[in-house]
Design an enzyme around this catalytic site. Sequence first.
Site, PDB file in Angstrom:
ATOM      1  N   ASP A 134       0.775   7.109  -2.421  1.00  0.00           N
ATOM      2  CA  ASP A 134       1.852   7.641  -1.591  1.00  0.00           C
ATOM      3  C   ASP A 134       2.312   8.968  -2.187  1.00  0.00           C
ATOM      4  OD1 ASP A 134       1.492   5.098  -0.545  1.00  0.00           O
ATOM      5  OD2 ASP A 134       3.635   4.700  -0.297  1.00  0.00           O
ATOM      6  N   LYS A 170       4.416   8.812   6.337  1.00  0.00           N
ATOM      7  CA  LYS A 170       5.485   7.924   5.883  1.00  0.00           C
ATOM      8  C   LYS A 170       6.795   8.701   5.927  1.00  0.00           C
ATOM      9  CE  LYS A 170       6.772   5.576   1.522  1.00  0.00           C
ATOM     10  NZ  LYS A 170       6.308   5.230   0.161  1.00  0.00           N
ATOM     11  N   LYS A 181       4.233   4.555   8.235  1.00  0.00           N
ATOM     12  CA  LYS A 181       5.007   3.745   7.292  1.00  0.00           C
ATOM     13  C   LYS A 181       6.453   4.220   7.215  1.00  0.00           C
ATOM     14  CE  LYS A 181       5.330   2.376   2.403  1.00  0.00           C
ATOM     15  NZ  LYS A 181       4.716   2.448   1.063  1.00  0.00           N
TER      16      LYS A 181
END
Lengths: 808, 339
Positions: B176, B239, B275
Site C-alpha cells: 500500500d 485506496k 479500498k
Amino acid sequence: MSKDTVEIPDLMDSLEYGPAPENTAEVRAWLSDHDAFGHFINGAFTDPTGSDLFDVVNPADDTRIARVVQGSSDDVDAAVSAARSAFADWAALDGHHRARYLYAIARQVQKHARFLAVLETLDNGKPIRESRDIDIPLVARHFYHHAGWAQLVDTDPELRDYRPLGVAGQIIPWNFPFLMLAWKVAPALAAGNTVVLKPAEYTPLTALRFAGICRDVGLPDGVVNIVTGDGETGALIVDHPDVHKIAFTGSTEVGRIIRRATAGTGKKVSLELGGKSPFVVYEDADLDSVVEGVVDAIWFNQGQVCCAGSRILVQEGVADRLVHKLRQRMERLRCGDPLDKSTDIGAIVASVQLERIEGLVEEGREEGAEIWQPTWAVPQEGCFYPPTLITDVSPAATVSQVEIFGPVVVLMTFRTHDESVQLANNTPYGLAASVWTENINLALDVAPRIRAGTVWVNSTNLFDAASGFGGYKESGFGREGGREGLYEYLQPDLSAEPDPEPHPDYQASRSTPDSQPSDEPESAGSSAPPIDRTAKHYIGGKQSRPDGGYSLDVHGPDGTKLGEVGKGNRKDIRNAVEAAHRAEPGWRTTPAHTRAQILYYIAENLTARADEFADRLRDQGAPVDRAAAEVDAAVRRLFTYAAWADKWDGAVHHTPIRNVTLAMPEPIGVFAVACPDPLPLLGFISAVMPAVVMGNTVVALPSTTGPLSATDLYQVLDTSDVPDGVINIVTGPRLELTEVLAAHYDVDAFWYFADDGGGGVVERLSAGNMKRTWVVPARDWWAPARGEGPEFLRRATQPKNIWVPYGA
Amino acid sequence: MSTTERDQKTNGRAVGVYEPAPLEEGRNPGSDLDLEWVRKTRVNRSAVERRAATLTQRRSVKKQWQAAWLLRAVQCIDLTTLSGDDTPGNVRRLAAKARSPIRPDLLEVMGLEQGAITVAAVCVYHALVETAVEALEGSGIPVAAVSTGFPAGLSPFEQRVAEIGASVEAGAREIDIVITRGHVLRGHWEALYREVRTFREAAGPAHLKAILGTGELSTLTNVARASRVAMMAGADFIKTSTGKEPVNATLPVGLVMSRAIRDYRERTGHTVGFKPAGGIRKAKESLAWLILMKEELGEAWTGPGRFRFGASSLLGDIERQLEHHVTGRYSASYRHPMA
C-alpha cells in the site's frame, strides 16, 4: 430475527438484497376498522351508510383497501357551508393562534410519519423509500413553514394590508396525495381562509387520515373540510357560488375546464398543471451525476411527476456516452413491491394510467423511435411499467410533445447553447427545467432563458416550502410555497379605501361607428381650416393604417366631433402582437436602469406638452380643473414606475440544502392591456407602464371614450426612445379586439381594466394558452395606494426559482 | 476508441452506440498517461453527495441476507494495525484473528465450517512484515505492507522505492503506497504518473494499492483526476486514505473513485480494485460500502479480489451483529476473542 440460516452460504455467493418489507400492520388495522369512510365536514366524519360508495385500490396488487363516498351536491353544499360559517372566526383569529394550530399539525405529521408513509404507499403505489424520505418530511416542513406565515401575516409590512379570500376550494391529484394536500391547506389556513378539499379519487386515504389530525389538534370545526369523490365532485366545488378561490393541481386539460368554468365569477384561481420539462446536459457536465439526475427526474414516483425531467436534451459530443451510462444504470433499477425498502420504481397508480403509458410508448415505436428497456421483467400482477429510454426521436414525435406521466424519457441532441434553449422552450409547458454543466457562466446564462417556473442547476426535483413552485405558459399560474405562494390566498384589503372614483362631474365622451360625413363644415377657431390630424394605430413604433380601412368618430360629451381613430380588426391585433414579440427579447434584457430612463423621458416629454394633453382631456369631457391634474398625475405615475424599475427585487430563499435558491422576478412576455375608460391618460399610463417597466411588451386597447389621449401619445413615445414594438396601441371596438387578443396563443397575459363586462370573456378565452389574467372592472386610479404599486408589479412578473447547489 | 471510429459506429444517427474497450484478463498493466482525459474530468460535489446520501436509503439488507453480507464484508477486510507501538506480540495476535475472525460456534449455526471465513489480508508496517508472514504461514492470507514513507509519503524518493523492494523481499504480497498529495494539488500529473509507475515496477509481483489521501486533496474533482492517473500508472487498487488524515473514507469519495474505476475499465478494458480505509467502524457502514460497490460497479466488486476494507475495529462490530443474528440477543464485545 430468523434462525433460518441454512441459506447463508448460498446467499454469500449471490449477495442479493433479499426482501425488506415495510410493516403494514398498524395501517391495515386502521383500514379494517372502517368499512367505509365518510366525508369530513364541520369537524366530524359523515355517515357513509347509504351513500354512493366507490373502491380505493392498492395498485401494487389490485386489491381493495377501502371504500369512500362519491361526494354529492348536498355533500359539497354542506362542506362549503361549514367552511363559510367557520371563516369569519378563523380569519379574525390572532395569527399567533393560527400558527399554533399549524405547528400542532406539523408535529402530528411527524409523530405519525411512518403510518402516513405506509398509508400513502398502499394507496398510491409509490416506493416506501419515497413516501418515507421525501413526501412525508416535505409535508411536515410545509406546515412548519406556514405556521411561520400565520405568525407573521398580520404584522409583516408587505402582508398586513392584505386579507384572506374566504372559502378555498382545493382539488388535488393522485401523484403526491399528501404533499399536495399540504401545499394547498397550509398556505390557505395560514392566510386565514377556510378549506374544502377534494383528494383524487384514486388516493383519498391520507387526506382522510389528515382529517383525524385536524380533529386531534382541535382545529375549529369547518376550517378544514374534506370531501371525497371524482371529477364530478370537483366540478361541484369549482362551480359553487360560495367558494372564493379555486386551487387545482392536475392536468392542463382539466385546468382549462376550471379556468373556463370560473371565468367572470370573480373567483381567484391558481392552477399547477402539466409539464414536459427539459433536462439539459452540456458536454462539460459530470455525466455520472447526470445519470443519477435522470433517475431522480423520471424514475422518481414512476415518472408521475408534473415537473419530471421527461425530455433529455444532450450535447451531441457526449450523447452516446450518456446513453450507454443510462442503460447501464437502468439495468440496476429495481421495480416491484412499493413496500419493499429496496424498490426504486413502484406501481403505476391505476390500470387506466398504465394503459395510457403503454399506448404512448407504442405510438413512439410506430413513429420510428428506438425504445430501450432493461433486460429484467416487471411483476405481472399489479400496475407496473419498466423504466424506458426513447432515442432517435425528433421534437415532432408524439412522445416528445405529450406529457406521458410515466417512467418514460425521450432523449434528443443539440449542437449549440442557443439550440439547447430553443429546444428546451419548444413546448407549450413551462413548469421546470434541469440544467447540467460545470460552467457557472453557462448555467447562469441558460437558466433565465428557459421559460419555466423552476430551474434546477446540476440537480432536479428539489422542493421546499420556502421556495415557490409553479408554472410558466400552459403549466398554469400561481405559486405554491414561500411568500410567492401566500399571495394566492390573499387579496388587498380595500376596506379602508373609498369606493372607486365616481367622478360625478366627469361626463364621459363616447365614440360612435363611422358616421356619415357631416354636411356642416367644422367650426374652426381661425379663418384657416385645421389641418386634419389622423390618428392611426401605433404598431412596431410606426403609425399604421387600420387594416380594415375604417375609422371611428370620436365625440366630446356635447356631441362635438373631436376627431377620428382607426377601427381596429383582428389583423391589426395580429400585427401588433407580432411587433410586440419582435421587441420582447430585446426589451426583457434591457437593463432596468435603462427602462427607468425611458419612462423618465416619457414623463419629461409629456410635461413639455402638458397643456396640449390637458386640452385634449377637457375636450373629451374632463372637468376643467381635473384635466391638468390628470396630466400631472400621469407624470407622477411615470415617475413611480421609473423608480420601481430597479427596485422590484427577487429573493434568496432559505431552502435546507447547501445551495442558493434565487427567486428572480421575470417579465411574462407579451401583454394585452385593456385600459379603463375614465381618465384616458392617467388610466392608460397606470395600466400599461407597470407591465412595460418590468420588461414586458404591450398591446394596449385605450379608453374607448377618450382614445385621442392615447393616440396623442404616439409622438411622445417616438421622442422618448421607447424601442419599436414595446408599446403598441390599437384603437377600435374593444370587445371585438379583446376576443382576438384573449384567444391569441402568443399573448402571455391580459389585464382588463374596462367595466364593460368583457372580463369574463378574457378569462374564458385565455384558457386556450393559460394567459395570466387580471380583471379589475373599476379602480380609483387617482390614489397612489390603489392605482399603482407592488400589486401591479407582482402581476407584471412571474417568479422563477433557480436552485444552484454548490461545492467543489 | 478514436472519434472517427465512433462516428462511423453511429451510422449517421444522432446518438450512436458507445462501445467500451474489450475486457482484459489479469492485473492492470496501466496505460499511457492521457492528460486530456484527466483534465476534462469534472465532478459535481453536490450531486455526488446527494447520490451518496440516498444510496443507502434506497437499499436495505435484512435477516439472513444481512448475515451473508456481513460475512462477505469480513472476507474483504485488510485487518490492519499501524501503530507506533506495534510489536511482534500484537501482530501475531492479529494474525490469529485473521485466520479465525468469527467464533466457530456462530459460523456453525450459519452453516459454515471453521476456517471457511478469513479476512482478506493483514496489513502492517514494514518492520512487522516478517512476523506477520510467519504467523500466517499456511493460511493463504497475504501480508500487506504500507510503504513509501507512509503516511505522508515525503521521504526521499529513492528511499521510498527501496522501501517497497525491502517489504516485498520480506514476504509482503501487497504493497500500500502513498502518493505525493502535492502533485495533485499542483496539477503535476506527469510527476504523479511517474511516481506511481516507479512504485509499481518496484513492487514487481506484489499487488500495488495506491493511497490517494483523499482527505488532503481538497476537491472531488482532484480525487477523480488522481484516481485516473494512479490507474494509468498501473495501480492494482486505488485506496482512499491512510487512516491518518483528518477525513478518511467517505461515501462521496468512494462514489467518485468507483466511477473512475468504471470509466477506466471502459476505456482500457483493465480492472482495478477499490479500498476505502479509515473511519469504517460499524457493521452498518460496511453494508453501505458493499451496496455502493454493487450498485456502481457490480457484484464482481464485492469480493476481496476487487474490494477491501482498510479497518481495525470494524470486525468487532460485525462479530457482535452476527451473534445477534444467530441468538436474537444483543452481544457484548468481550464475548469475542480480541485481535
